[in-house]
Write a protein that holds these residues in place. Structure first.
Motif, PDB file in Angstrom:
ATOM      1  N   TYR A   6       0.825  -1.199   0.000  1.00 25.99           N
ATOM      2  CA  TYR A   6       0.000   0.000   0.000  1.00 25.99           C
ATOM      3  C   TYR A   6       0.867   1.260   0.000  1.00 25.99           C
ATOM      4  CZ  TYR A   6      -4.123   2.821   0.531  1.00 25.99           C
ATOM      5  OH  TYR A   6      -5.122   3.725   0.303  1.00 25.99           O
ATOM      6  N   ILE A  31     -11.003   1.896   0.330  1.00 21.85           N
ATOM      7  CA  ILE A  31      -9.946   0.993  -0.143  1.00 21.85           C
ATOM      8  C   ILE A  31     -10.580  -0.290  -0.673  1.00 21.85           C
ATOM      9  CG2 ILE A  31      -7.991  -0.426   0.576  1.00 21.85           C
ATOM     10  CD1 ILE A  31      -7.261   1.768   2.559  1.00 21.85           C
ATOM     11  N   ARG A  34     -12.301   0.421  -4.040  1.00 25.29           N
ATOM     12  CA  ARG A  34     -11.361   0.525  -5.154  1.00 25.29           C
ATOM     13  C   ARG A  34     -10.780  -0.842  -5.523  1.00 25.29           C
ATOM     14  NH1 ARG A  34      -7.178   5.094  -6.882  1.00 25.29           N
ATOM     15  NH2 ARG A  34      -6.140   3.876  -8.461  1.00 25.29           N
ATOM     16  N   THR A  35     -10.558  -1.694  -4.532  1.00 23.81           N
ATOM     17  CA  THR A  35     -10.063  -3.043  -4.792  1.00 23.81           C
ATOM     18  C   THR A  35     -11.077  -3.831  -5.621  1.00 23.81           C
ATOM     19  OG1 THR A  35      -8.874  -3.001  -2.696  1.00 23.81           O
ATOM     20  CG2 THR A  35      -9.219  -5.148  -3.703  1.00 23.81           C
TER      21      THR A  35
END
Length: 118
Positions: A6, A31, A34-35
């Protein structure tokens, strides 16, 4: 290892003007969003519709705290990871990189659990 990956991702930015992106969100829900976006064909109408239906939250917000939660056996850490493997929690990773609401979410979760037991 997740911390290093990250950190490497956060280092990427536009040289001429960093405000043009890519944007590195710190909240665990962003997060995760977006993953998942990286796994979905988000540039097609079908993928965009799927992402519109996806909702990610920190903690359990009001309308969902009354619903019965279910366990997905195939997703259990005990079954998915071998015992010697290291793992990382998304909340801890977010907190490391500047997310400021971890204590607040933990406090609200304790309140929610006390309220649900009563």
């Amino acid at each position: 290892r997740a911390k290093l990956k990250y950190a490497n991702f956060k280092r990427k930015k536009t040289n001429s003007n960093p405000r043009h992106g890519p944007f590195h969100q710190r909240a665990p829900s962003k997060i995760l969003w977006r993953t998942i976006r990286g796994m979905v064909p988000h540039k097609t109408a079908r993928g965009a519709a799927a992402l519109d239906r996806l909702k990610c939250f920190e903690g359990i917000p009001h309308p969902f705290d009354r619903k019965k939660r279910m366990v997905i056996p195939a997703a259990l850490k005990v079954l998915r990871l071998r015992p010697e493997r290291k793992f990382c929690k998304l909340g801890d990773l977010s907190n490391l990189f500047g997310w400021k609401h971890k204590e607040l979410i933990e406090r609200l979760e304790v309140q929610r659990k006390v309220k649900s037991e009563a």
